[in-house]
Scaffold this motif. Structure first.
Motif, PDB file in Angstrom:
ATOM      1  N   ASP A 165      28.516  34.263 -35.188  1.00 28.16           N
ATOM      2  CA  ASP A 165      27.426  33.866 -34.310  1.00 28.16           C
ATOM      3  C   ASP A 165      27.183  34.839 -33.043  1.00 28.16           C
ATOM      4  OD1 ASP A 165      27.002  31.621 -36.056  1.00 28.16           O
ATOM      5  OD2 ASP A 165      28.353  30.389 -34.733  1.00 28.16           O
ATOM      6  N   ALA A 166      28.272  35.282 -32.571  1.00 26.35           N
ATOM      7  CA  ALA A 166      27.827  36.402 -31.647  1.00 26.35           C
ATOM      8  C   ALA A 166      27.760  37.743 -31.714  1.00 26.35           C
ATOM      9  CB  ALA A 166      29.341  36.386 -30.414  1.00 26.35           C
ATOM     10  N   GLY A 167      27.599  37.990 -33.400  1.00 29.47           N
ATOM     11  CA  GLY A 167      27.507  39.174 -33.701  1.00 29.47           C
ATOM     12  C   GLY A 167      26.151  39.469 -34.814  1.00 29.47           C
ATOM     13  N   ILE A 168      26.607  39.217 -36.041  1.00 28.07           N
ATOM     14  CA  ILE A 168      25.536  39.486 -37.027  1.00 28.07           C
ATOM     15  C   ILE A 168      24.096  38.422 -36.921  1.00 28.07           C
ATOM     16  CG2 ILE A 168      26.799  38.080 -38.764  1.00 28.07           C
ATOM     17  CD1 ILE A 168      24.496  41.014 -39.492  1.00 28.07           C
ATOM     18  N   VAL A 169      24.632  37.220 -36.565  1.00 31.64           N
ATOM     19  CA  VAL A 169      23.502  36.335 -36.327  1.00 31.64           C
ATOM     20  C   VAL A 169      22.652  36.753 -35.255  1.00 31.64           C
ATOM     21  CG1 VAL A 169      23.230  33.974 -35.714  1.00 31.64           C
ATOM     22  CG2 VAL A 169      24.949  34.395 -37.379  1.00 31.64           C
ATOM     23  N   ARG A 170      23.187  37.179 -33.920  1.00 32.55           N
ATOM     24  CA  ARG A 170      22.459  37.679 -33.158  1.00 32.55           C
ATOM     25  C   ARG A 170      21.740  38.785 -33.647  1.00 32.55           C
ATOM     26  NH1 ARG A 170      24.989  38.065 -27.305  1.00 32.55           N
ATOM     27  NH2 ARG A 170      22.908  38.513 -26.932  1.00 32.55           N
ATOM     28  N   LEU A 171      22.205  39.876 -34.263  1.00 34.00           N
ATOM     29  CA  LEU A 171      21.664  41.140 -34.648  1.00 34.00           C
ATOM     30  C   LEU A 171      20.412  40.468 -35.634  1.00 34.00           C
ATOM     31  CD1 LEU A 171      21.189  44.068 -35.427  1.00 34.00           C
ATOM     32  CD2 LEU A 171      22.979  43.932 -37.254  1.00 34.00           C
ATOM     33  N   MET A 172      20.530  39.664 -36.605  1.00 35.07           N
ATOM     34  CA  MET A 172      19.379  39.295 -37.612  1.00 35.07           C
ATOM     35  C   MET A 172      18.234  38.863 -36.930  1.00 35.07           C
ATOM     36  SD  MET A 172      20.753  40.630 -40.424  1.00 35.07           S
ATOM     37  CE  MET A 172      19.541  39.740 -41.734  1.00 35.07           C
TER      38      MET A 172
END
Length: 273
Positions: free
Chosen positions: A61-68
């Motif tokens: 949630d703090a990584g790929i979800v924010r990037l997307m």
């Protein structure tokens, strides 16, 4: 070992590693001739971000979800976000591709990929996910032990080294593996991922690697927070050995955005040794 990447899949370190990997592959594949890729610690290849492990850590949630969801991510992330969209469609980000999935999707006719995974249950999952992929083999083995012998003695080769760093000898074994690969094929390249906890450990590793290096090193540091607590993973680093031309600017964009946008007072730098 208790490490399972399912807890960490899609975190900031994966964004750096996988975005850089796709940039690296694109440049190697622009050159003539087939490419052989050897992955020493492949994992299971595909991760369920709705699973218990991922939800427990919250790192995706703090990584790929924010990037997307980001409108300001640099173009260098586009190959990674395209791969994630291909897996998830228009829905929420539930599945995340590991290095085996990304490499297998990128292979051209004539290229090859060997994915090594030591843990039997992880290797079984990897084998099932890679079944039927052209040019792909999996091996339930210690990747350090087989990387050099599986590297072709001539031609293009890329060795990926991304261990869990739960063993005291991971750092020296990386150096030994790179040295053995280069002794077999002087044109081979390598991409090594490491955690950043304290500079003493990282600088010591770089000194040891420089002593064995047969070519230039390109270092990428993504510091998510100041390196004040050596018990925490304060960031990550990539070490590229024999990197093709043109890698510095993409890496600066990838590491810089990750550190500044997802970090807590984060900084990033890319430099040659």
């Amino acid at each position: 070992m208790n490490y399972r990447h399912a807890f960490h899949a899609g975190n900031f370190a994966d964004l750096v590693k996988h975005a850089a990997l796709l940039q690296f592959l694109a440049r190697l594949m622009a050159q003539a001739g087939p490419l052989s890729v050897i992955d020493t610690h492949a994992g299971r290849g595909l991760y369920d971000l709705a699973g218990v492990e991922a939800k427990k850590s919250g790192e995706a949630d703090a990584g790929i979800v924010r990037l997307m969801a980001a409108a300001d991510a640099p173009a260098e992330f586009a190959p990674l976000t395209a791969a994630v969209r291909k897996l998830n469609g228009a829905g929420p980000v539930r599945r995340y591709p590991g290095s085996p999935w990304l490499v297998a999707d990128a292979l051209r006719a004539g290229d090859s990929y060997l994915a090594c995974e030591l843990r039997p249950e992880e290797h079984q999952a990897l084998r099932e996910r890679m079944h039927g992929r052209r040019g792909v083999r999996t091996l339930c083995a210690d990747g350090y032990d087989v990387a050099a012998e599986q590297t072709p003695p001539a031609g293009q080769a890329l060795v990926l080294i991304d261990p869990p760093f739960e063993r005291a000898d991971d750092y020296p074994r990386i150096v030994e593996t790179v040295a053995a690969v280069w002794a077999r094929n002087r044109s081979a390249t390598a991409l090594v991922w490491l955690p950043l906890k304290d500079l003493e450990t990282f600088d010591g590793f770089l000194r040891d690697l420089e002593d064995e290096a047969a070519g230039p090193l390109l270092i990428c540091e993504t510091r998510m927070r100041p390196l004040t607590d050596p018990l925490k993973m304060n960031g990550c680093a990539l070490v590229l050995l024999g990197a093709p031309a043109g890698m510095t600017a993409p890496l600066e964009a990838i590491c810089g955005w990750t550190a500044h946008t997802l970090g807590e007072g984060g900084t990033a730098k890319v430099y040659a040794l």
